[in-house]
Design a protein around this motif. Structure first.
Motif, PDB file in Angstrom:
ATOM      1  N   ARG A   1       0.831  -1.206   0.000  1.00 15.94           N
ATOM      2  CA  ARG A   1       0.000   0.000   0.000  1.00 15.94           C
ATOM      3  C   ARG A   1       0.868   1.260   0.000  1.00 15.94           C
ATOM      4  O   ARG A   1       0.575   2.222  -0.723  1.00 15.94           O
ATOM      5  N   VAL A   2       1.916   1.264   0.793  1.00 15.69           N
ATOM      6  CA  VAL A   2       2.810   2.421   0.852  1.00 15.69           C
ATOM      7  C   VAL A   2       3.490   2.624  -0.507  1.00 15.69           C
ATOM      8  O   VAL A   2       3.610   3.746  -0.997  1.00 15.69           O
ATOM      9  N   PHE A   3       3.911   1.529  -1.128  1.00 12.45           N
ATOM     10  CA  PHE A   3       4.557   1.615  -2.437  1.00 12.45           C
ATOM     11  C   PHE A   3       3.593   2.173  -3.484  1.00 12.45           C
ATOM     12  O   PHE A   3       3.946   3.079  -4.258  1.00 12.45           O
ATOM     13  N   LEU A   4       2.381   1.652  -3.519  1.00 12.51           N
ATOM     14  CA  LEU A   4       1.395   2.142  -4.500  1.00 12.51           C
ATOM     15  C   LEU A   4       1.089   3.620  -4.276  1.00 12.51           C
ATOM     16  O   LEU A   4       0.933   4.384  -5.243  1.00 12.51           O
ATOM     17  N   THR A   5       1.023   4.029  -3.033  1.00 16.82           N
ATOM     18  CA  THR A   5       0.775   5.440  -2.730  1.00 16.82           C
ATOM     19  C   THR A   5       1.915   6.312  -3.232  1.00 16.82           C
ATOM     20  O   THR A   5       1.701   7.387  -3.801  1.00 16.82           O
TER      21      THR A   5
ATOM     22  N   ASP B   1      -1.807   1.617 -14.634  1.00 17.34           N
ATOM     23  CA  ASP B   1      -0.460   1.929 -14.159  1.00 17.34           C
ATOM     24  C   ASP B   1      -0.195   1.346 -12.773  1.00 17.34           C
ATOM     25  O   ASP B   1       0.881   0.782 -12.516  1.00 17.34           O
ATOM     26  N   LEU B   2      -1.158   1.484 -11.873  1.00  9.83           N
ATOM     27  CA  LEU B   2      -0.923   0.971 -10.518  1.00  9.83           C
ATOM     28  C   LEU B   2      -0.968  -0.552 -10.478  1.00  9.83           C
ATOM     29  O   LEU B   2      -0.320  -1.171  -9.627  1.00  9.83           O
ATOM     30  N   GLN B   3      -1.705  -1.183 -11.373  1.00 13.46           N
ATOM     31  CA  GLN B   3      -1.635  -2.639 -11.470  1.00 13.46           C
ATOM     32  C   GLN B   3      -0.247  -3.073 -11.934  1.00 13.46           C
ATOM     33  O   GLN B   3       0.310  -4.047 -11.428  1.00 13.46           O
TER      34      GLN B   3
ATOM     35  N   GLU C   1       2.513  13.261   3.816  1.00 10.17           N
ATOM     36  CA  GLU C   1       2.498  13.035   2.374  1.00 10.17           C
ATOM     37  C   GLU C   1       1.784  11.727   2.035  1.00 10.17           C
ATOM     38  O   GLU C   1       1.035  11.657   1.057  1.00 10.17           O
ATOM     39  N   GLN C   2       2.023  10.707   2.839  1.00 12.04           N
ATOM     40  CA  GLN C   2       1.357   9.425   2.598  1.00 12.04           C
ATOM     41  C   GLN C   2      -0.153   9.555   2.768  1.00 12.04           C
ATOM     42  O   GLN C   2      -0.928   9.036   1.954  1.00 12.04           O
ATOM     43  N   ILE C   3      -0.564  10.260   3.813  1.00 13.39           N
ATOM     44  CA  ILE C   3      -2.002  10.430   4.065  1.00 13.39           C
ATOM     45  C   ILE C   3      -2.652  11.219   2.941  1.00 13.39           C
ATOM     46  O   ILE C   3      -3.716  10.846   2.424  1.00 13.39           O
ATOM     47  N   ASP C   4      -1.995  12.320   2.526  1.00 10.96           N
ATOM     48  CA  ASP C   4      -2.543  13.144   1.448  1.00 10.96           C
ATOM     49  C   ASP C   4      -2.611  12.360   0.139  1.00 10.96           C
ATOM     50  O   ASP C   4      -3.611  12.410  -0.588  1.00 10.96           O
ATOM     51  N   GLY C   5      -1.538  11.631  -0.162  1.00  9.23           N
ATOM     52  CA  GLY C   5      -1.518  10.853  -1.400  1.00  9.23           C
ATOM     53  C   GLY C   5      -2.542   9.743  -1.389  1.00  9.23           C
ATOM     54  O   GLY C   5      -3.240   9.500  -2.388  1.00  9.23           O
ATOM     55  N   ALA C   6      -2.656   9.074  -0.255  1.00  9.39           N
ATOM     56  CA  ALA C   6      -3.622   7.988  -0.145  1.00  9.39           C
ATOM     57  C   ALA C   6      -5.042   8.517  -0.271  1.00  9.39           C
ATOM     58  O   ALA C   6      -5.904   7.879  -0.899  1.00  9.39           O
ATOM     59  N   ALA C   7      -5.305   9.664   0.305  1.00  6.78           N
ATOM     60  CA  ALA C   7      -6.659  10.221   0.247  1.00  6.78           C
ATOM     61  C   ALA C   7      -7.035  10.606  -1.184  1.00  6.78           C
ATOM     62  O   ALA C   7      -8.149  10.339  -1.644  1.00  6.78           O
ATOM     63  N   PHE C   8      -6.100  11.211  -1.910  1.00  9.34           N
ATOM     64  CA  PHE C   8      -6.387  11.680  -3.265  1.00  9.34           C
ATOM     65  C   PHE C   8      -6.591  10.517  -4.225  1.00  9.34           C
ATOM     66  O   PHE C   8      -7.401  10.608  -5.158  1.00  9.34           O
ATOM     67  N   HIS C   9      -5.859   9.423  -3.995  1.00  9.36           N
ATOM     68  CA  HIS C   9      -5.928   8.273  -4.910  1.00  9.36           C
ATOM     69  C   HIS C   9      -6.580   7.062  -4.232  1.00  9.36           C
ATOM     70  O   HIS C   9      -6.364   5.929  -4.677  1.00  9.36           O
TER      71      HIS C   9
ATOM     72  N   GLU D   1      -9.521   5.507  -3.957  1.00  9.07           N
ATOM     73  CA  GLU D   1     -10.339   4.506  -4.646  1.00  9.07           C
ATOM     74  C   GLU D   1      -9.471   3.590  -5.517  1.00  9.07           C
ATOM     75  O   GLU D   1      -9.602   2.363  -5.480  1.00  9.07           O
ATOM     76  N   GLU D   2      -8.555   4.196  -6.289  1.00  6.75           N
ATOM     77  CA  GLU D   2      -7.691   3.398  -7.170  1.00  6.75           C
ATOM     78  C   GLU D   2      -6.770   2.495  -6.358  1.00  6.75           C
ATOM     79  O   GLU D   2      -6.613   1.306  -6.667  1.00  6.75           O
ATOM     80  N   ILE D   3      -6.156   3.043  -5.308  1.00  5.06           N
ATOM     81  CA  ILE D   3      -5.235   2.251  -4.497  1.00  5.06           C
ATOM     82  C   ILE D   3      -5.960   1.092  -3.835  1.00  5.06           C
ATOM     83  O   ILE D   3      -5.472  -0.052  -3.842  1.00  5.06           O
ATOM     84  N   ASP D   4      -7.133   1.348  -3.268  1.00  2.00           N
ATOM     85  CA  ASP D   4      -7.882   0.294  -2.585  1.00  2.00           C
ATOM     86  C   ASP D   4      -8.237  -0.848  -3.538  1.00  2.00           C
ATOM     87  O   ASP D   4      -8.094  -2.033  -3.206  1.00  2.00           O
ATOM     88  N   LYS D   5      -8.688  -0.513  -4.737  1.00  2.00           N
ATOM     89  CA  LYS D   5      -9.090  -1.545  -5.696  1.00  2.00           C
ATOM     90  C   LYS D   5      -7.884  -2.339  -6.188  1.00  2.00           C
ATOM     91  O   LYS D   5      -7.953  -3.570  -6.309  1.00  2.00           O
ATOM     92  N   VAL D   6      -6.787  -1.644  -6.462  1.00  5.31           N
ATOM     93  CA  VAL D   6      -5.588  -2.336  -6.938  1.00  5.31           C
ATOM     94  C   VAL D   6      -5.013  -3.218  -5.834  1.00  5.31           C
ATOM     95  O   VAL D   6      -4.520  -4.322  -6.106  1.00  5.31           O
ATOM     96  N   LEU D   7      -5.087  -2.759  -4.610  1.00  7.31           N
ATOM     97  CA  LEU D   7      -4.558  -3.554  -3.501  1.00  7.31           C
ATOM     98  C   LEU D   7      -5.317  -4.870  -3.366  1.00  7.31           C
ATOM     99  O   LEU D   7      -4.705  -5.940  -3.192  1.00  7.31           O
ATOM    100  N   VAL D   8      -6.642  -4.831  -3.449  1.00  5.61           N
ATOM    101  CA  VAL D   8      -7.437  -6.059  -3.371  1.00  5.61           C
ATOM    102  C   VAL D   8      -7.068  -6.987  -4.526  1.00  5.61           C
ATOM    103  O   VAL D   8      -6.883  -8.204  -4.347  1.00  5.61           O
TER     104      VAL D   8
END
Length: 354
Positions: free
Chosen positions: A187-191, A231-233, A316-324, A326-333
């Motif tokens: 998750r940290v890497f994707l963020t 890209d995140l996949q 920075e991690q919190i801000d990046g995770a918040a902005f992205h 939906e994409e991060i959550d779906k790719v992580l699953v």
């Protein structure tokens, strides 16, 4: 985190004059390898210059434009000693540059942050270089790199992660070497990749292309499937491939390889550094570990040297995770399912801190 660089080639072998005694001086860094002429580009780079350089690439080394080009065998013949060498293999965006900066301490260790000569060997391999010759030149490169500034120091090499496919060969060539496998949680890497925008997304695609060329990716995809990934996949696939490689290193080199998560390093630097010093056979007395844990590097951005505290990274991690999010959550699953299907653990085995 360098991936590619202009291919080094020259017809002026022996350009400049460098007496044998100076070739033996550790300040002469083996910077590039030219397979066409079996020659090494040596540049003057003292400890101060290497410490100031984010990576040991042309961009950060003022002397890179004025190499002395020497036949490889001649350069090897001039090396009076080889110091102990160990490795930091990493998954990128996981504080590996920070760790290399912390461990670079006179009398303890000399560290090499992504020496470009190793990237040259990967490039040669991808262009069809004979595997036996690549391994032989890799052995030579490690010999040339394994020269600490102070006799008795260890040399700790942090290759670019594009070199990871050669990690098993490096560990085989140096049976006394130990390695830490440093990685960020998925998750940290994707963020981190999402935050970096277009350039981060291009970088993961270039990395995956090289991993595919190295035969590192065995996750059940058909070749055409990669074109259908976001890209995140793509970032997740590259990360999982590295996690698979790391697990293989632990199995193949038991007792010599340990894994370390970036968040563990940042949350508990003192025990992590103590365990690392023990792994690498460095001084691990309380005074040394205290000095390492108090390093100014923990308060600076490892890439640009600006003030950068743990709170800045968290924000920075919190801000990046918040902005992205939906994409991060779906790719992580999706990535967790891919890893599970391929039998790849998201945390490599043999953690440095139990």
């Amino acid at each position: 985190m360098s991936i590619s660089a202009p291919y080094p080639s020259t017809n002026n072998i022996g350009a400049g004059t460098l007496p044998a005694a100076r070739i033996a001086d550790p300040q002469w860094l083996a910077h590039r390898y030219d397979p066409g002429h079996d020659a090494v580009h040596l540049i003057a780079a003292d400890r101060t210059m290497r410490s100031a350089a984010t990576f040991l690439t042309d961009e950060f080394l003022p002397t890179a434009a004025a190499p002395v080009v020497v036949p490889r065998q001649q350069a090897i013949a001039m090396i009076p000693r080889i110091d102990p060498v160990h490795f930091i293999f990493h998954s990128a965006y996981c504080c590996s540059t920070l760790l290399a900066q912390v461990l670079d301490r006179a009398g303890l260790a000399s560290t090499l942050k992504e020496p470009l000569i190793l990237n040259d060997l990967v490039g040669w391999r991808h262009r069809g270089g004979n595997p036996a010759q690549v391994a032989d030149r890799l052995d030579s490169a490690l010999t040339l790199l394994s020269r600490a500034f102070v006799p008795g120091e260890a040399v700790i090499v942090k290759p670019s992660n594009v070199v990871n496919a050669l990690a098993p060969t490096m560990m085989t060539l140096r049976p006394e070497a130990h390695a830490v496998l440093l990685y960020a949680p998925l998750r940290v890497f994707l963020t981190s990749i999402a935050r970096k925008g277009m350039w981060g997304r291009l970088w993961v695609r270039e990395l995956l292309a090289k991993q595919l060329a190295d035969g590192m990716v065995d996750l059940g995809f058909a070749p055409e499937d990669y074109f259908r990934l976001t890209d995140l996949q793509v970032a997740a696939v590259g990360w999982i491939a590295q996690a698979d490689l790391f697990a293989g290193l632990v199995t193949r080199f038991p007792g010599r390889v340990r894994s370390l998560q970036s968040e563990t390093l940042l949350a508990t630097p003192r025990p992590a550094l103590a365990a690392l010093c023990t792994l690498f056979g460095l001084a691990d007395d309380p005074a040394t570990i205290d000095a390492l844990a108090a390093s100014e590097a923990f308060g600076r951005n490892a890439k640009d040297g600006k003030a950068y505290r743990a709170a800045d990274r968290t924000r920075e991690q919190i801000d990046g995770a918040a902005f992205h999010a939906e994409e991060i959550d779906k790719v992580l699953v999706w990535a967790e399912a891919v890893a599970r299907g391929a039998g790849v653990a998201l945390d490599p085995p043999a953690p440095l801190l139990d």
